[in-house]
Motif scaffolding. Structure first.
Motif: not given
Length: 266
Positions: A186-204, A220-227
């Motif tokens: 389900d979407a919750t399981a996918l979101t939990d998995w995504l939270s442990a992943q990365r965008n390696d271009l975000e920091t640069p 995040r302040q608007a309540g996103a479970s992942l941003a």
């Protein structure tokens, strides 16, 4: 073809973007889980050989042979008259030009093949399918993936983030990929998995355009479970448990200079 054909070029969202290496020729290797949104650009294709661009983000879109739509149709040997309704900001890390080119090719029933598509850009092969997929290598390895339906908000703050400069600021290009993808019930399981992943271009990208941090904070302040940032930026996305919740969040985040759009991802 006597009547105009109409198509849709959805926004591409990199739910993850792992940079896993760099080839001797300078091309970076990626491992990215990609989804597409139900917001995007519109196209109309008819007999002829010209490009007209309208819509809220028409400014700055070339209409000559440097445009990816015209390059794609020329590559396929099928020039056409195209009207592009540009509803997506650009450049924005959501594959707008690549998705436009892929949509034009779909409309004329052409697929020049992966090698030819890569001459247009790394995102064009995955955009040809316009469905969730895992994209690897320099963009040529595309494997369809079945995802639970996600609901989110896309936000672009109108900041310029040159892709080349973002890659140049990476501390390392040798990062871990995904390995085998799990099954997400389900979407919750996918979101939990995504939270442990990365965008390696975000920091640069944040180093080049610190204002991206304001977008991530607002999500995040608007309540996103992942941003997270998509692609090389500056568009970011947040995920919510329902479309209604995403639409409410989008309304709360509206501000001058920001493009804010609720969407569902497929």
């Amino acid at each position: 073809m006597s009547e105009a054909l109409r198509g849709f070029a959805p926004a591409k969202v990199n739910l993850t973007l792992h940079v896993t290496g760099r080839r001797a020729d300078g091309y970076h290797l990626l491992d990215s889980l990609v989804a597409f949104a139900d917001v995007g650009d519109g196209l109309s294709v008819s007999p002829g050989d010209a490009l007209r661009v309208t819509g809220p983000f028409a400014a700055g879109v070339p209409t000559d042979d440097t445009n990816l739509i015209r390059r794609a149709l020329a590559l396929a040997g099928q020039p056409r008259a195209v009207t592009l309704t540009k509803a997506l900001p650009h450049p924005a890390g959501i594959g707008g030009g690549s998705s436009d080119a892929a949509a034009a090719l779909r409309l004329v029933g052409a697929d020049p093949g992966v090698a030819a598509l890569l001459t247009l850009g790394a995102d064009v092969p995955v955009c040809m399918g316009a469905r969730a997929a895992r994209m690897r290598g320099i963009g040529g390895a595309v494997d369809p993936v079945t995802l639970p339906r996600l609901h989110g908000v896309l936000v672009n703050p109108g900041l310029a983030v040159p892709t080349g400069a973002v890659f140049a600021r990476m501390a390392t290009a040798d990062n871990a990929g995904h390995g085998d993808l799990p099954h997400w019930p389900d979407a919750t399981a996918l979101t939990d998995w995504l939270s442990a992943q990365r965008n390696d271009l975000e920091t640069p990208a944040l180093a080049i355009a610190p204002g991206i941090a304001d977008v991530l904070s607002a999500l995040r302040q608007a309540g996103a479970s992942l941003a997270r940032m998509s692609g090389s930026g500056a568009t970011c996305f947040g995920l919510w448990p329902s479309r209604i919740a995403a639409e409410d969040a989008a309304q709360s985040m509206a501000r001058g200079g920001w493009w804010v759009q609720a969407c569902s991802l497929f």
